[in-house]
Write a protein that holds these residues in place. Structure first.
Motif, PDB file in Angstrom:
ATOM      1  N   SER A 145     -14.499  50.136  34.264  1.00  0.00           N
ATOM      2  CA  SER A 145     -13.134  50.360  33.770  1.00  0.00           C
ATOM      3  C   SER A 145     -12.625  51.740  34.180  1.00  0.00           C
ATOM      4  O   SER A 145     -11.455  51.894  34.554  1.00  0.00           O
ATOM      5  CB  SER A 145     -13.096  50.214  32.251  1.00  0.00           C
ATOM      6  N   LYS A 146     -13.497  52.755  34.121  1.00  0.00           N
ATOM      7  CA  LYS A 146     -13.075  54.099  34.525  1.00  0.00           C
ATOM      8  C   LYS A 146     -12.691  54.129  36.005  1.00  0.00           C
ATOM      9  O   LYS A 146     -11.732  54.805  36.400  1.00  0.00           O
ATOM     10  CB  LYS A 146     -14.191  55.104  34.246  1.00  0.00           C
ATOM     11  N   GLU A 147     -13.438  53.411  36.813  1.00  0.00           N
ATOM     12  CA  GLU A 147     -13.122  53.353  38.239  1.00  0.00           C
ATOM     13  C   GLU A 147     -11.770  52.683  38.478  1.00  0.00           C
ATOM     14  O   GLU A 147     -10.985  53.117  39.329  1.00  0.00           O
ATOM     15  CB  GLU A 147     -14.223  52.610  38.990  1.00  0.00           C
ATOM     16  N   LEU A 148     -11.482  51.634  37.717  1.00  0.00           N
ATOM     17  CA  LEU A 148     -10.185  50.966  37.829  1.00  0.00           C
ATOM     18  C   LEU A 148      -9.054  51.902  37.405  1.00  0.00           C
ATOM     19  O   LEU A 148      -7.990  51.927  38.038  1.00  0.00           O
ATOM     20  CB  LEU A 148     -10.172  49.694  36.980  1.00  0.00           C
ATOM     21  N   LEU A 149      -9.269  52.658  36.348  1.00  0.00           N
ATOM     22  CA  LEU A 149      -8.257  53.614  35.897  1.00  0.00           C
ATOM     23  C   LEU A 149      -8.004  54.676  36.958  1.00  0.00           C
ATOM     24  O   LEU A 149      -6.855  55.075  37.189  1.00  0.00           O
ATOM     25  CB  LEU A 149      -8.694  54.264  34.585  1.00  0.00           C
ATOM     26  N   ARG A 150      -9.068  55.140  37.625  1.00  0.00           N
ATOM     27  CA  ARG A 150      -8.901  56.114  38.715  1.00  0.00           C
ATOM     28  C   ARG A 150      -8.191  55.475  39.907  1.00  0.00           C
ATOM     29  O   ARG A 150      -7.333  56.092  40.542  1.00  0.00           O
ATOM     30  CB  ARG A 150     -10.270  56.664  39.145  1.00  0.00           C
ATOM     31  N   GLN A 151      -8.552  54.246  40.205  1.00  0.00           N
ATOM     32  CA  GLN A 151      -7.947  53.540  41.342  1.00  0.00           C
ATOM     33  C   GLN A 151      -6.442  53.424  41.193  1.00  0.00           C
ATOM     34  O   GLN A 151      -5.697  53.633  42.161  1.00  0.00           O
ATOM     35  CB  GLN A 151      -8.570  52.149  41.457  1.00  0.00           C
ATOM     36  N   TYR A 152      -5.986  53.128  39.997  1.00  0.00           N
ATOM     37  CA  TYR A 152      -4.547  52.939  39.762  1.00  0.00           C
ATOM     38  C   TYR A 152      -3.856  54.213  39.270  1.00  0.00           C
ATOM     39  O   TYR A 152      -2.634  54.202  39.085  1.00  0.00           O
ATOM     40  CB  TYR A 152      -4.329  51.816  38.754  1.00  0.00           C
ATOM     41  N   GLY A 153      -4.623  55.277  39.074  1.00  0.00           N
ATOM     42  CA  GLY A 153      -4.024  56.533  38.632  1.00  0.00           C
ATOM     43  C   GLY A 153      -3.419  56.455  37.244  1.00  0.00           C
ATOM     44  O   GLY A 153      -2.364  57.044  36.978  1.00  0.00           O
ATOM     45  N   VAL A 154      -4.076  55.753  36.348  1.00  0.00           N
ATOM     46  CA  VAL A 154      -3.539  55.516  35.004  1.00  0.00           C
ATOM     47  C   VAL A 154      -3.585  56.793  34.171  1.00  0.00           C
ATOM     48  O   VAL A 154      -4.605  57.497  34.148  1.00  0.00           O
ATOM     49  CB  VAL A 154      -4.324  54.391  34.297  1.00  0.00           C
ATOM     50  N   ASP A 155      -2.472  57.094  33.495  1.00  0.00           N
ATOM     51  CA  ASP A 155      -2.385  58.253  32.618  1.00  0.00           C
ATOM     52  C   ASP A 155      -2.583  57.898  31.148  1.00  0.00           C
ATOM     53  O   ASP A 155      -3.151  58.683  30.393  1.00  0.00           O
ATOM     54  CB  ASP A 155      -1.017  58.929  32.787  1.00  0.00           C
ATOM     55  N   PHE A 156      -2.089  56.722  30.739  1.00  0.00           N
ATOM     56  CA  PHE A 156      -2.196  56.315  29.339  1.00  0.00           C
ATOM     57  C   PHE A 156      -2.610  54.843  29.251  1.00  0.00           C
ATOM     58  O   PHE A 156      -2.169  54.014  30.056  1.00  0.00           O
ATOM     59  CB  PHE A 156      -0.864  56.487  28.601  1.00  0.00           C
ATOM     60  N   ILE A 157      -3.427  54.543  28.274  1.00  0.00           N
ATOM     61  CA  ILE A 157      -3.797  53.165  27.963  1.00  0.00           C
ATOM     62  C   ILE A 157      -3.092  52.776  26.666  1.00  0.00           C
ATOM     63  O   ILE A 157      -3.191  53.487  25.662  1.00  0.00           O
ATOM     64  CB  ILE A 157      -5.322  53.012  27.780  1.00  0.00           C
ATOM     65  N   ILE A 158      -2.374  51.674  26.705  1.00  0.00           N
ATOM     66  CA  ILE A 158      -1.653  51.182  25.528  1.00  0.00           C
ATOM     67  C   ILE A 158      -2.480  50.097  24.848  1.00  0.00           C
ATOM     68  O   ILE A 158      -2.879  49.119  25.485  1.00  0.00           O
ATOM     69  CB  ILE A 158      -0.278  50.596  25.923  1.00  0.00           C
ATOM     70  N   VAL A 159      -2.729  50.274  23.563  1.00  0.00           N
ATOM     71  CA  VAL A 159      -3.367  49.231  22.764  1.00  0.00           C
ATOM     72  C   VAL A 159      -2.462  48.984  21.559  1.00  0.00           C
ATOM     73  O   VAL A 159      -2.525  49.696  20.558  1.00  0.00           O
ATOM     74  CB  VAL A 159      -4.786  49.636  22.296  1.00  0.00           C
ATOM     75  N   GLY A 160      -1.578  48.007  21.703  1.00  0.00           N
ATOM     76  CA  GLY A 160      -0.597  47.749  20.663  1.00  0.00           C
ATOM     77  C   GLY A 160      -0.626  46.320  20.178  1.00  0.00           C
ATOM     78  O   GLY A 160      -1.586  45.576  20.408  1.00  0.00           O
ATOM     79  N   ILE A 161       0.439  45.938  19.516  1.00  0.00           N
ATOM     80  CA  ILE A 161       0.536  44.594  18.942  1.00  0.00           C
ATOM     81  C   ILE A 161       0.437  43.535  20.034  1.00  0.00           C
ATOM     82  O   ILE A 161      -0.229  42.510  19.879  1.00  0.00           O
ATOM     83  CB  ILE A 161       1.851  44.438  18.165  1.00  0.00           C
ATOM     84  N   ALA A 162       1.115  43.776  21.177  1.00  0.00           N
ATOM     85  CA  ALA A 162       1.109  42.792  22.266  1.00  0.00           C
ATOM     86  C   ALA A 162      -0.298  42.616  22.828  1.00  0.00           C
ATOM     87  O   ALA A 162      -0.731  41.492  23.102  1.00  0.00           O
ATOM     88  CB  ALA A 162       2.070  43.217  23.370  1.00  0.00           C
ATOM     89  N   GLU A 163      -1.023  43.718  23.003  1.00  0.00           N
ATOM     90  CA  GLU A 163      -2.379  43.630  23.547  1.00  0.00           C
ATOM     91  C   GLU A 163      -3.298  42.852  22.600  1.00  0.00           C
ATOM     92  O   GLU A 163      -4.128  42.046  23.045  1.00  0.00           O
ATOM     93  CB  GLU A 163      -2.939  45.029  23.802  1.00  0.00           C
ATOM     94  N   LYS A 164      -3.152  43.100  21.312  1.00  0.00           N
ATOM     95  CA  LYS A 164      -3.969  42.370  20.343  1.00  0.00           C
ATOM     96  C   LYS A 164      -3.651  40.876  20.388  1.00  0.00           C
ATOM     97  O   LYS A 164      -4.555  40.034  20.284  1.00  0.00           O
ATOM     98  CB  LYS A 164      -3.737  42.920  18.933  1.00  0.00           C
ATOM     99  N   ARG A 165      -2.370  40.540  20.580  1.00  0.00           N
ATOM    100  CA  ARG A 165      -1.979  39.131  20.644  1.00  0.00           C
ATOM    101  C   ARG A 165      -2.469  38.483  21.939  1.00  0.00           C
ATOM    102  O   ARG A 165      -2.909  37.342  21.947  1.00  0.00           O
ATOM    103  CB  ARG A 165      -0.458  39.010  20.532  1.00  0.00           C
ATOM    104  N   ILE A 166      -2.393  39.214  23.053  1.00  0.00           N
ATOM    105  CA  ILE A 166      -2.779  38.655  24.350  1.00  0.00           C
ATOM    106  C   ILE A 166      -4.290  38.436  24.431  1.00  0.00           C
ATOM    107  O   ILE A 166      -4.757  37.376  24.869  1.00  0.00           O
ATOM    108  CB  ILE A 166      -2.316  39.584  25.495  1.00  0.00           C
TER     109      ILE A 166
END
Length: 704
Positions: free
Chosen positions: A649-670
């Motif tokens: 997962s860390k490698e994927l975050l580096r690959q896409y240059g992710v700054d923030f991870i969102i864990v909200g209502i939509a993620e819990k539902r999905i």
């Protein structure tokens, strides 16, 4: 009292500043439009602000595209381009003072009041539905928010980070320019621009119908002015207020309920836009209510401007196909803009322009200087290419040829959508045949009717085309194979028919001499205007009034506070953080759940204008024409949220240059029970938490 407080707040904070800026843009641009419109000079005053916003937007778009490596998409570039536009107009003014001053007084008070009346008519609708929520408002607003964060073009795709947006977005770019000039937020411009477009199209269509009729009617001055005005107003009713003749069905059910009792029929305003199975049969009023800032909404405006150029050219006896004809260049410019705004409009407006210009060529055949003609055509084709090229270079069309329609429309359903216009066309055609046989129409009048026939012909040609073929997009194998073709081309057809239907009714009433014939025209006109033009908007407003509350346009994001309060607080936190950053650092990359289109998903990327690794995958599929890029990203996002391996997962975050991870209502539902909170907590630092809503900051990627 609450209504007046909300309304007054909108007027003072948003509407007045916007309308004042619009007046300023129109005033600055008046000299150019004064040169363009030579036959019907009031077009110059009425449409100068529309041309002004488009000219300014294109100057900024071109500058930011050509000098993309310099990161100059900012307020200073907007100011510089506005200065260039103002100086250009000043030079034109110095050489044409008399002409410009005469046009300045051709926009009387009543015209402005008419414009403001139309503006507030739509405002009172949208202020009861002023939420950037679901449907395609998500994507349209997200485009503008992303534009406010980036510093270069092409525009980054908010739902496929690190790639260019493969969609037409020049209309959204105009919205961005409106934000920069007025200094209002995108949340307000999103709705104000919609109301402005509605009002501008309405007042434009009034004058289009009126000026065509001025060429066809030769009554006394006062009576002629009254008749031509009525024709223009009927066109406005058909465009701004009418729904399809489908409204008759509700009316008949209501009459049955009145006489025989039983359950009252339910009126749903969206039903009229989905009459024919497998198609999207939108019409202007519905589009303005629901499709704020979508490409085809801007297409209405481009259509009005293109037809204004064609009308002014067609009825100007001094028109020549030459290298010095500014109207041809403006027409080519508008067609280039239409390609970037709503690509489908190039097909419809391009065909209409070809039909009208071909007729003009045939009527002036003996006067044509052929060398000038061919040089002018080549130069205008080159201009079109130059205008569209900066956007087209980053666009790959998902369309692959033509397909045949396997299930044409049932005539009954087709008639429910187009029947009102069809009735008028039949009456117009029958009279024209009768008058031509009896030689009641002289050659000059027949030639002047040619423009009306070309608009009818263009509309009929495209309607017939939509029953035979469609453009092949990613839906070409299913039930909805012609949905996009019908949708994007059909809205243009409605616009054209609105103009000529008002013209036709008044022309017929003026030319038919016997009382029976006049009575038929009055009855047909009154029926169509009352059933289509009054029932639909009245019932729609009633629906909005009873099912939606008047919230104004101050906070279109408040819906999230009702649906998911913790997520709204998280959005507020991130938005405050974004606003604290300098312009060069405002754009961040986020990862959020890859949810389905048209649902409450991927709203953080939309509201913040921060590209997500993947969002609304089906929409990305339709934009790109393939799943090659979509599916791998969806799998990667699933791995980040559900996978067990921290390093992967860390490698994927580096690959896409992710700054923030969102864990909200939509993620819990999905992701439901598969959501791996324990693993996610190891991917970054928690910077926000409220219940199960968490924002993680990825320390290795974010720039400070």
């Amino acid at each position: 009292m609450q209504f007046f407080a909300i309304f007054w707040n909108d007027i003072i904070k948003f509407i007045i500043p916007f309308l004042l800026a619009n007046e300023l843009i129109g005033l600055i641009n008046l000299p150019i439009t004064s040169l363009v419109f030579k036959r019907f000079k009031q077009f110059a005053a009425v449409l100068s602000s529309a041309f002004g916003w488009i000219f300014l937007s294109f100057l900024v778009f071109l500058t930011a595209s050509v000098f993309s490596t310099y990161n100059i998409l900012n307020i200073y570039t907007v100011i510089a381009c506005l200065f260039v536009l103002a100086v250009t107009n000043l030079i034109i003014y110095q050489k044409n003072k008399t002409l410009v001053k005469s046009n300045l007084v051709l926009n009387p008070i009543w015209t402005r009041l008419f414009f403001i009346g139309l503006f507030f008519t739509l405002y009172f609708f949208v202020a009861r539905n002023a939420e950037i929520y679901q449907i395609e408002r998500f994507m349209d607003f997200g485009f503008i928010q992303t534009l406010l964060n980036v510093r270069t073009l092409p525009l980054q795709d908010l739902w496929m980070s690190g790639t260019n947006l493969n969609y037409y977005y020049f209309g959204h770019f105009i919205g961005y320019i409106m934000c920069m000039v007025t200094r209002l937020k995108a949340e307000q411009i999103f709705f104000l621009a919609t109301c402005w477009t509605y009002a501008t199209c309405g007042i434009g269509i009034y004058y289009l119908g009126k000026y065509i009729l001025e060429e066809l009617i030769s009554s006394g001055t006062y009576l002629r002015n009254f008749k031509t005005s009525v024709g223009g107003i009927i066109g406005v009713i058909f465009f701004c207020f009418s729904g399809p003749i489908h409204s008759v069905l509700w009316f008949l059910k209501q009459a049955k309920h009145f006489w025989y009792g039983g359950e009252a029929p339910f009126f749903w305003y969206a039903e009229a836009a989905r009459i024919i199975p497998g198609t999207i049969g939108e019409f202007p009023l519905f589009s303005f209510l629901e499709a704020s800032m979508h490409g085809h909404m801007w297409g209405f405006l481009i259509a009005v401007l293109v037809i204004a150029i064609l009308i002014d050219s067609y009825y100007d006896e001094s028109f020549r196909f030459s290298l010095y004809n500014i109207r041809l260049y403006i027409l080519s410019f508008l067609l280039g803009v239409s390609f970037m705004t709503n690509t489908w409009d190039l097909i419809s407006l391009g065909l209409l322009s070809i039909f009208v210009l071909t007729l003009m060529l045939l009527l002036s055949f003996k006067k044509v200087v052929w060398i000038d003609f061919f040089m002018a055509i080549l130069l205008n084709i080159a201009l079109f290419i130059v205008i569209a090229l900066p956007w087209y270079l980053s666009f790959k069309s998902p369309i692959e040829g033509l397909g045949l329609v396997t299930s044409p429309s049932e005539f009954k359903l087709w008639f429910e959508l187009w029947g009102g216009f069809f009735i008028i066309l039949i009456l117009f055609t029958l009279y024209w045949i009768f008058a031509s046989v009896r030689k009641l129409l002289d050659e000059n009048l027949q030639n002047k009717l040619g423009l009306v026939w070309m608009i009818y012909f263009g509309a009929a040609f495209l309607i017939l085309f939509l029953e035979i073929a469609h453009l092949n997009d990613i839906l070409h194998d299913g039930e909805w194979s012609r949905a996009n073709s019908y949708f994007k081309i059909g809205t243009q057809i409605w616009t054209w028919l609105s103009i000529v239907s008002g013209v036709s009714l008044v022309f017929l009433y003026d030319k038919i001499k016997n009382k029976f014939g006049k009575g038929v025209i009055l009855i047909v006109g009154a029926f169509l205007i009352s059933i289509c033009g009054l029932i639909y908007p009245i019932k729609t407003f009633q629906y909005f009034h009873t099912s939606k509350y008047f919230s104004g346009i101050a906070n279109p994001m408040s819906w999230l506070g009702r649906v998911a309060a913790p997520d709204y607080e998280a959005y507020t936190y991130l938005n405050n953080y974004k606003n604290s950053l300098p312009q060069r650092k405002k754009l961040k990359i986020i990862v959020e759940g890859a949810g389905d289109s048209y649902h409450i998903n991927n709203y953080f990327s939309v509201m913040l204008g921060w590209p997500a690794v993947i969002g609304w995958p089906v929409h990305e599929w339709t934009w790109r024409g393939a799943l090659n890029d979509v599916d791998p990203r969806r799998a990667d996002v699933n791995e980040i949220y559900k996978g067990k391996n921290v390093e992967t997962s860390k490698e994927l975050l580096r690959q896409y240059g992710v700054d923030f991870i969102i864990v909200g209502i939509a993620e819990k539902r999905i992701y439901e029970e598969e959501l791996n909170y324990e693993k996610l907590s190891k991917l970054g630092t928690v910077v926000f938490r409220n219940g199960e809503t968490i924002i993680l900051r990825v320390l290795g990627n974010i720039g400070q």
